[in-house]
Design a protein around this motif. Structure first.
Motif, PDB file in Angstrom:
ATOM      1  N   VAL A   1      -9.432  -7.539   2.428  1.00 32.51           N
ATOM      2  CA  VAL A   1     -10.689  -8.243   2.716  1.00 32.51           C
ATOM      3  C   VAL A   1     -10.415  -9.524   3.498  1.00 32.51           C
ATOM      4  CG1 VAL A   1     -12.573  -9.517   1.625  1.00 32.51           C
ATOM      5  CG2 VAL A   1     -11.981  -7.237   0.818  1.00 32.51           C
ATOM      6  N   GLU A   2      -9.374 -10.228   3.117  1.00 33.17           N
ATOM      7  CA  GLU A   2      -9.018 -11.450   3.852  1.00 33.17           C
ATOM      8  C   GLU A   2      -8.631 -11.145   5.291  1.00 33.17           C
ATOM      9  OE1 GLU A   2      -5.983 -13.080   1.396  1.00 33.17           O
ATOM     10  OE2 GLU A   2      -7.398 -14.140   0.080  1.00 33.17           O
ATOM     11  N   ALA A   3      -8.127  -9.931   5.526  1.00 32.32           N
ATOM     12  CA  ALA A   3      -7.756  -9.519   6.881  1.00 32.32           C
ATOM     13  C   ALA A   3      -8.961  -9.046   7.688  1.00 32.32           C
ATOM     14  CB  ALA A   3      -6.714  -8.414   6.828  1.00 32.32           C
ATOM     15  N   GLY A   4     -10.135  -8.954   7.044  1.00 34.17           N
ATOM     16  CA  GLY A   4     -11.351  -8.607   7.777  1.00 34.17           C
ATOM     17  C   GLY A   4     -12.009  -7.320   7.361  1.00 34.17           C
ATOM     18  N   ALA A   5     -11.466  -6.605   6.364  1.00 35.56           N
ATOM     19  CA  ALA A   5     -12.083  -5.349   5.933  1.00 35.56           C
ATOM     20  C   ALA A   5     -13.419  -5.629   5.249  1.00 35.56           C
ATOM     21  CB  ALA A   5     -11.159  -4.599   4.980  1.00 35.56           C
ATOM     22  N   ASP A   6     -14.360  -4.708   5.438  1.00 35.51           N
ATOM     23  CA  ASP A   6     -15.671  -4.819   4.791  1.00 35.51           C
ATOM     24  C   ASP A   6     -15.638  -4.334   3.351  1.00 35.51           C
ATOM     25  OD1 ASP A   6     -17.133  -5.790   7.079  1.00 35.51           O
ATOM     26  OD2 ASP A   6     -16.936  -3.778   7.928  1.00 35.51           O
ATOM     27  N   GLY A   7     -14.556  -3.717   2.958  1.00 38.35           N
ATOM     28  CA  GLY A   7     -14.408  -3.221   1.597  1.00 38.35           C
ATOM     29  C   GLY A   7     -13.167  -2.369   1.510  1.00 38.35           C
ATOM     30  N   VAL A   8     -12.957  -1.747   0.356  1.00 37.46           N
ATOM     31  CA  VAL A   8     -11.788  -0.905   0.152  1.00 37.46           C
ATOM     32  C   VAL A   8     -12.187   0.358  -0.591  1.00 37.46           C
ATOM     33  CG1 VAL A   8     -10.151  -2.832   0.127  1.00 37.46           C
ATOM     34  CG2 VAL A   8     -11.190  -2.070  -2.015  1.00 37.46           C
ATOM     35  N   GLU A   9     -11.394   1.401  -0.396  1.00 37.64           N
ATOM     36  CA  GLU A   9     -11.560   2.639  -1.146  1.00 37.64           C
ATOM     37  C   GLU A   9     -10.313   2.855  -1.990  1.00 37.64           C
ATOM     38  OE1 GLU A   9     -13.504   6.394   0.295  1.00 37.64           O
ATOM     39  OE2 GLU A   9     -11.418   7.071   0.345  1.00 37.64           O
ATOM     40  N   VAL A  10     -10.505   3.050  -3.280  1.00 38.96           N
ATOM     41  CA  VAL A  10      -9.403   3.294  -4.207  1.00 38.96           C
ATOM     42  C   VAL A  10      -9.137   4.788  -4.251  1.00 38.96           C
ATOM     43  CG1 VAL A  10      -8.657   3.122  -6.612  1.00 38.96           C
ATOM     44  CG2 VAL A  10      -9.958   1.250  -5.560  1.00 38.96           C
ATOM     45  N   HIS A  11      -7.877   5.174  -4.072  1.00 36.34           N
ATOM     46  CA  HIS A  11      -7.519   6.595  -3.990  1.00 36.34           C
ATOM     47  C   HIS A  11      -7.283   7.138  -5.396  1.00 36.34           C
ATOM     48  CE1 HIS A  11      -6.497  10.260  -2.179  1.00 36.34           C
ATOM     49  NE2 HIS A  11      -5.815   9.819  -1.138  1.00 36.34           N
TER      50      HIS A  11
ATOM     51  N   ILE B   1     -12.365  -9.512  -4.919  1.00 37.50           N
ATOM     52  CA  ILE B   1     -12.993  -9.489  -3.589  1.00 37.50           C
ATOM     53  C   ILE B   1     -14.428  -9.982  -3.599  1.00 37.50           C
ATOM     54  CG2 ILE B   1     -11.501  -7.581  -2.885  1.00 37.50           C
ATOM     55  CD1 ILE B   1     -13.891  -5.704  -3.098  1.00 37.50           C
ATOM     56  N   GLY B   2     -14.981 -10.207  -4.781  1.00 42.79           N
ATOM     57  CA  GLY B   2     -16.347 -10.709  -4.846  1.00 42.79           C
ATOM     58  C   GLY B   2     -17.382  -9.600  -4.854  1.00 42.79           C
ATOM     59  N   PRO B   3     -18.657  -9.974  -5.018  1.00 38.43           N
ATOM     60  CA  PRO B   3     -19.720  -8.982  -5.215  1.00 38.43           C
ATOM     61  C   PRO B   3     -20.258  -8.340  -3.940  1.00 38.43           C
ATOM     62  CG  PRO B   3     -20.628 -11.188  -5.330  1.00 38.43           C
ATOM     63  CD  PRO B   3     -19.143 -11.359  -5.179  1.00 38.43           C
ATOM     64  N   ASP B   4     -19.893  -8.865  -2.777  1.00 34.01           N
ATOM     65  CA  ASP B   4     -20.551  -8.429  -1.541  1.00 34.01           C
ATOM     66  C   ASP B   4     -19.723  -7.476  -0.685  1.00 34.01           C
ATOM     67  OD1 ASP B   4     -22.730 -10.085  -2.180  1.00 34.01           O
ATOM     68  OD2 ASP B   4     -21.728 -11.813  -1.268  1.00 34.01           O
ATOM     69  N   LYS B   5     -18.527  -7.126  -1.132  1.00 29.90           N
ATOM     70  CA  LYS B   5     -17.687  -6.209  -0.375  1.00 29.90           C
ATOM     71  C   LYS B   5     -17.749  -4.816  -0.991  1.00 29.90           C
ATOM     72  CE  LYS B   5     -16.140  -9.304   2.488  1.00 29.90           C
ATOM     73  NZ  LYS B   5     -16.456  -9.257   3.945  1.00 29.90           N
ATOM     74  N   LEU B   6     -17.690  -3.794  -0.133  1.00 31.98           N
ATOM     75  CA  LEU B   6     -17.781  -2.411  -0.597  1.00 31.98           C
ATOM     76  C   LEU B   6     -16.560  -2.024  -1.424  1.00 31.98           C
ATOM     77  CD1 LEU B   6     -19.170  -0.565   2.548  1.00 31.98           C
ATOM     78  CD2 LEU B   6     -20.311  -0.789   0.344  1.00 31.98           C
ATOM     79  N   LEU B   7     -16.828  -1.272  -2.474  1.00 32.14           N
ATOM     80  CA  LEU B   7     -15.757  -0.772  -3.331  1.00 32.14           C
ATOM     81  C   LEU B   7     -16.059   0.684  -3.666  1.00 32.14           C
ATOM     82  CD1 LEU B   7     -13.209  -1.158  -4.967  1.00 32.14           C
ATOM     83  CD2 LEU B   7     -14.586  -2.197  -6.781  1.00 32.14           C
ATOM     84  N   ILE B   8     -15.180   1.590  -3.259  1.00 32.60           N
ATOM     85  CA  ILE B   8     -15.405   3.030  -3.362  1.00 32.60           C
ATOM     86  C   ILE B   8     -14.246   3.666  -4.112  1.00 32.60           C
ATOM     87  CG2 ILE B   8     -15.771   5.157  -2.027  1.00 32.60           C
ATOM     88  CD1 ILE B   8     -16.712   3.314   0.301  1.00 32.60           C
ATOM     89  N   LEU B   9     -14.552   4.690  -4.888  1.00 35.11           N
ATOM     90  CA  LEU B   9     -13.527   5.453  -5.603  1.00 35.11           C
ATOM     91  C   LEU B   9     -13.515   6.884  -5.093  1.00 35.11           C
ATOM     92  CD1 LEU B   9     -11.431   5.793  -7.894  1.00 35.11           C
ATOM     93  CD2 LEU B   9     -13.348   6.340  -9.413  1.00 35.11           C
TER      94      LEU B   9
END
Length: 247
Positions: A39-49, A93-101
């Protein structure tokens, strides 16, 4: 291993062991640290594998997870580690970034894997994830319509979507625009994810959007297709159909 042979030393691994609860928390902290860096590098969110044989898949899949503590023994316990990771990532990452499983039945070289109990197990997994920190789930498969459970043919992403109340990204068996539309309108997906069609032809989205015929050549994993227009180039990025929107 996939009929690959060679004159090289055999690689062996130590006997698998059960991770301690402290180790699980340490691993979850690592996931959170990695997500924060992304996220600090600019990603809008992350997906957990949590699919395809990786560590979280090994917890979620009951035939692999043989634990008898709070991290195994039931669908709710089997997804507890994934939920813990989601909670730690959300805090990082806070509440505003996408988080996907990402989820799947398939494991490494287990391309016909199936959850015991089929849709009932998927429903329990989805229900357990309803109150998780994840914004969405991502179903990975070779064909989302084949849930490998003859007693109930409901697609797994449909079951997960209903049980979790979360948006679902659906992957597998989607090669045409009509396939994507069917997944979206049937309730099996809120969004579709593609792999092989884009490997086969990087202009797939433009071709589908244009409505041009899209004749596939027979292929297995070589990702080779016959483009609808005779470009004469492997990657005709500069030779688009005039009706297509320009980038």
């Amino acid at each position: 291993m996939r009929n690959i042979q060679g004159d090289w030393p055999k690689v062996t691994f130590g006997k698998a062991r059960e991770l301690s609860v402290a180790e699980l928390h340490a691993i979850a902290d690592g996931f959170a640290a990695g997500a924060k860096r992304a996220v600090e590098a600019g990603a809008d969110g992350v997906e957990v594998h949590g699919a395809n044989g990786y560590l979280l898949w090994q917890f979620i899949t009951p035939k692999i997870n043989l634990r008898t503590d709070e991290f195994g023994g039931s669908p709710e316990n089997n997804v507890r580690f994934a939920k813990l990771i989601g909670e730690k990532i959300r805090a990082a990452i806070g509440p505003d970034k996408l988080l996907i499983l990402r989820l799947s039945q398939d494991g490494v070289d287990d391309f016909t894997g199936a959850w015991p109990g089929g849709t009932a197990y998927a429903e329990a997994v989805g229900a357990a994830l309803r109150e998780s920190a994840y914004d969405a789930l991502h179903w990975a498969s070779f064909d989302y319509l084949d849930n490998r459970f003859p007693a109930d043919p409901t697609p797994m992403p449909t079951v997960l979507k209903r049980a979790s109340g979360k948006p679902v990204i659906t992957n597998g068996g989607i090669a045409e625009g009509a396939d994507a539309e069917a997944a979206l309108t049937s309730g099996a997906a809120d969004m579709v994810a593609l792999g092989r069609p884009l490997f086969a032809h990087p202009d797939w989205p433009y071709i589908v959007r244009s409505g041009a015929a899209y004749p596939w050549l027979p292929f297995d994993r070589k990702y080779v297709i016959q483009p609808p227009l005779d470009f004469g180039h492997a990657y005709p990025m500069g030779l688009v159909d005039p009706k297509w929107p320009q980038p």
